[in-house]
Design a protein around this motif. Structure first.
Motif, PDB file in Angstrom:
ATOM      1  N   GLU A 103       0.841  -1.198   0.000  1.00  0.00           N
ATOM      2  CA  GLU A 103       0.000   0.000   0.000  1.00  0.00           C
ATOM      3  C   GLU A 103       0.879   1.252   0.000  1.00  0.00           C
ATOM      4  O   GLU A 103       1.818   1.359   0.779  1.00  0.00           O
ATOM      5  N   VAL A 104       0.551   2.194  -0.879  1.00  0.00           N
ATOM      6  CA  VAL A 104       1.343   3.402  -1.059  1.00  0.00           C
ATOM      7  C   VAL A 104       0.467   4.627  -0.801  1.00  0.00           C
ATOM      8  O   VAL A 104      -0.675   4.678  -1.251  1.00  0.00           O
ATOM      9  N   THR A 105       1.028   5.602  -0.098  1.00  0.00           N
ATOM     10  CA  THR A 105       0.390   6.909   0.068  1.00  0.00           C
ATOM     11  C   THR A 105       1.300   7.938  -0.584  1.00  0.00           C
ATOM     12  O   THR A 105       2.500   7.994  -0.275  1.00  0.00           O
ATOM     13  N   ALA A 106       0.743   8.725  -1.509  1.00  0.00           N
ATOM     14  CA  ALA A 106       1.505   9.774  -2.193  1.00  0.00           C
ATOM     15  C   ALA A 106       1.639  10.977  -1.245  1.00  0.00           C
ATOM     16  O   ALA A 106       0.640  11.491  -0.758  1.00  0.00           O
ATOM     17  N   ILE A 107       2.887  11.388  -0.993  1.00  0.00           N
ATOM     18  CA  ILE A 107       3.153  12.458  -0.030  1.00  0.00           C
ATOM     19  C   ILE A 107       3.554  13.764  -0.712  1.00  0.00           C
ATOM     20  O   ILE A 107       3.132  14.838  -0.301  1.00  0.00           O
ATOM     21  N   ALA A 108       4.384  13.673  -1.756  1.00  0.00           N
ATOM     22  CA  ALA A 108       4.890  14.872  -2.428  1.00  0.00           C
ATOM     23  C   ALA A 108       5.102  14.562  -3.907  1.00  0.00           C
ATOM     24  O   ALA A 108       5.293  13.403  -4.277  1.00  0.00           O
ATOM     25  N   PRO A 109       5.088  15.579  -4.773  1.00  0.00           N
ATOM     26  CA  PRO A 109       5.328  15.338  -6.199  1.00  0.00           C
ATOM     27  C   PRO A 109       6.727  14.768  -6.448  1.00  0.00           C
ATOM     28  O   PRO A 109       7.689  15.126  -5.765  1.00  0.00           O
ATOM     29  N   GLY A 110       6.814  13.863  -7.413  1.00  0.00           N
ATOM     30  CA  GLY A 110       8.095  13.278  -7.788  1.00  0.00           C
ATOM     31  C   GLY A 110       7.926  11.866  -8.323  1.00  0.00           C
ATOM     32  O   GLY A 110       6.816  11.329  -8.352  1.00  0.00           O
ATOM     33  N   ALA A 111       9.037  11.281  -8.745  1.00  0.00           N
ATOM     34  CA  ALA A 111       9.023   9.939  -9.336  1.00  0.00           C
ATOM     35  C   ALA A 111       9.780   8.968  -8.435  1.00  0.00           C
ATOM     36  O   ALA A 111      10.827   9.306  -7.883  1.00  0.00           O
ATOM     37  N   VAL A 112       9.243   7.758  -8.301  1.00  0.00           N
ATOM     38  CA  VAL A 112       9.886   6.688  -7.545  1.00  0.00           C
ATOM     39  C   VAL A 112       9.647   5.370  -8.277  1.00  0.00           C
ATOM     40  O   VAL A 112       8.816   5.286  -9.180  1.00  0.00           O
ATOM     41  N   ALA A 113      10.373   4.359  -7.854  1.00  0.00           N
ATOM     42  CA  ALA A 113      10.134   2.995  -8.324  1.00  0.00           C
ATOM     43  C   ALA A 113       9.723   2.162  -7.119  1.00  0.00           C
ATOM     44  O   ALA A 113      10.334   2.254  -6.050  1.00  0.00           O
ATOM     45  N   ILE A 114       8.679   1.378  -7.291  1.00  0.00           N
ATOM     46  CA  ILE A 114       8.219   0.463  -6.255  1.00  0.00           C
ATOM     47  C   ILE A 114       8.740  -0.918  -6.633  1.00  0.00           C
ATOM     48  O   ILE A 114       8.577  -1.358  -7.765  1.00  0.00           O
ATOM     49  N   GLN A 115       9.376  -1.587  -5.667  1.00  0.00           N
ATOM     50  CA  GLN A 115       9.995  -2.883  -5.960  1.00  0.00           C
ATOM     51  C   GLN A 115       9.446  -3.952  -5.018  1.00  0.00           C
ATOM     52  O   GLN A 115       9.263  -3.713  -3.827  1.00  0.00           O
ATOM     53  N   ALA A 116       9.219  -5.134  -5.585  1.00  0.00           N
ATOM     54  CA  ALA A 116       8.850  -6.304  -4.796  1.00  0.00           C
ATOM     55  C   ALA A 116       9.902  -7.384  -5.037  1.00  0.00           C
ATOM     56  O   ALA A 116      10.391  -7.540  -6.156  1.00  0.00           O
ATOM     57  N   VAL A 117      10.244  -8.115  -3.973  1.00  0.00           N
ATOM     58  CA  VAL A 117      11.178  -9.238  -4.072  1.00  0.00           C
ATOM     59  C   VAL A 117      10.487 -10.448  -3.461  1.00  0.00           C
ATOM     60  O   VAL A 117       9.928 -10.365  -2.355  1.00  0.00           O
ATOM     61  N   TYR A 118      10.522 -11.568  -4.196  1.00  0.00           N
ATOM     62  CA  TYR A 118       9.919 -12.811  -3.709  1.00  0.00           C
ATOM     63  C   TYR A 118      10.651 -13.983  -4.344  1.00  0.00           C
ATOM     64  O   TYR A 118      10.878 -13.989  -5.550  1.00  0.00           O
ATOM     65  N   GLY A 119      11.039 -14.946  -3.549  1.00  0.00           N
ATOM     66  CA  GLY A 119      11.668 -16.165  -4.068  1.00  0.00           C
ATOM     67  C   GLY A 119      12.915 -15.903  -4.880  1.00  0.00           C
ATOM     68  O   GLY A 119      13.195 -16.628  -5.820  1.00  0.00           O
ATOM     69  N   GLY A 120      13.661 -14.855  -4.540  1.00  0.00           N
ATOM     70  CA  GLY A 120      14.880 -14.531  -5.272  1.00  0.00           C
ATOM     71  C   GLY A 120      14.648 -13.755  -6.559  1.00  0.00           C
ATOM     72  O   GLY A 120      15.581 -13.427  -7.274  1.00  0.00           O
ATOM     73  N   LYS A 121      13.405 -13.465  -6.875  1.00  0.00           N
ATOM     74  CA  LYS A 121      13.068 -12.683  -8.079  1.00  0.00           C
ATOM     75  C   LYS A 121      12.690 -11.263  -7.674  1.00  0.00           C
ATOM     76  O   LYS A 121      12.190 -11.032  -6.578  1.00  0.00           O
ATOM     77  N   THR A 122      12.923 -10.320  -8.586  1.00  0.00           N
ATOM     78  CA  THR A 122      12.651  -8.908  -8.335  1.00  0.00           C
ATOM     79  C   THR A 122      11.794  -8.339  -9.459  1.00  0.00           C
ATOM     80  O   THR A 122      11.999  -8.673 -10.625  1.00  0.00           O
ATOM     81  N   ALA A 123      10.851  -7.477  -9.096  1.00  0.00           N
ATOM     82  CA  ALA A 123      10.027  -6.785 -10.091  1.00  0.00           C
ATOM     83  C   ALA A 123       9.827  -5.347  -9.626  1.00  0.00           C
ATOM     84  O   ALA A 123       9.771  -5.074  -8.425  1.00  0.00           O
ATOM     85  N   ASN A 124       9.741  -4.431 -10.589  1.00  0.00           N
ATOM     86  CA  ASN A 124       9.601  -3.004 -10.303  1.00  0.00           C
ATOM     87  C   ASN A 124       8.471  -2.392 -11.118  1.00  0.00           C
ATOM     88  O   ASN A 124       8.134  -2.888 -12.186  1.00  0.00           O
ATOM     89  N   MET A 125       7.968  -1.283 -10.592  1.00  0.00           N
ATOM     90  CA  MET A 125       7.002  -0.484 -11.349  1.00  0.00           C
ATOM     91  C   MET A 125       7.216   0.973 -10.962  1.00  0.00           C
ATOM     92  O   MET A 125       7.411   1.298  -9.806  1.00  0.00           O
ATOM     93  N   SER A 126       7.221   1.873 -11.972  1.00  0.00           N
ATOM     94  CA  SER A 126       7.415   3.288 -11.669  1.00  0.00           C
ATOM     95  C   SER A 126       6.104   3.953 -11.283  1.00  0.00           C
ATOM     96  O   SER A 126       5.038   3.517 -11.659  1.00  0.00           O
ATOM     97  N   LEU A 127       6.292   5.027 -10.533  1.00  0.00           N
ATOM     98  CA  LEU A 127       5.169   5.770 -10.010  1.00  0.00           C
ATOM     99  C   LEU A 127       5.527   7.253 -10.081  1.00  0.00           C
ATOM    100  O   LEU A 127       6.614   7.645  -9.666  1.00  0.00           O
ATOM    101  N   LEU A 128       4.642   8.060 -10.636  1.00  0.00           N
ATOM    102  CA  LEU A 128       4.866   9.496 -10.749  1.00  0.00           C
ATOM    103  C   LEU A 128       3.767  10.218  -9.972  1.00  0.00           C
ATOM    104  O   LEU A 128       2.603  10.211 -10.371  1.00  0.00           O
ATOM    105  N   VAL A 129       4.146  10.810  -8.845  1.00  0.00           N
ATOM    106  CA  VAL A 129       3.178  11.546  -8.032  1.00  0.00           C
ATOM    107  C   VAL A 129       3.100  12.969  -8.597  1.00  0.00           C
ATOM    108  O   VAL A 129       4.113  13.637  -8.774  1.00  0.00           O
TER     109      VAL A 129
END
Length: 121
Positions: A94-120
């Protein structure tokens, strides 16, 4: 039958993630899989104050998230990359947007990694 197939595939993924492999390669199923991150509620361009939710899903290689995917959101480790203070992130995706800007959200499971960008905005 479809539920049984999903349960068996989930068990195979869990065994692969824990390092267990089949001994008889003549009958071994294809245990390859990928991790994908997706928005499950909200937009990847939220406004300040918006709350959105990400999910982590195990999928077969080169597939997108579908009914055959296995959700592992609660088992994944979540991180934010980018300038601090743009968002807050819980370990349930769960994400709450606090201030304008760009970030990447990352999940790691079972040795694998996945990302998704987010632009507030």
């Amino acid at each position: 039958m479809k539920l049984l197939k999903r349960v068996l595939w989930a068990a195979a993924v869990a065994l692969t993630a824990s390092g267990v492999a089949a001994c008889d390669n003549t009958t071994a199923p294809d245990l390859s899989w990928e991790l994908q991150v997706a928005l499950t509620d909200g937009s990847n361009r939220p406004s300040v104050g918006d709350q959105i939710r990400f999910g982590a899903f195990v999928v077969r290689p080169a597939n997108s998230i579908s009914q055959d995917s296995i959700e592992v959101t609660e088992f994944a480790t979540w991180s934010v990359f980018g300038q601090p203070g743009i968002v807050s992130l819980t370990q349930s995706g769960e994400v709450t947007a606090i201030a304008p800007g760009a970030v990447a959200i990352q999940a790691v499971y079972g040795g694998k990694t996945a990302n998704m960008s987010l632009l507030v905005e």
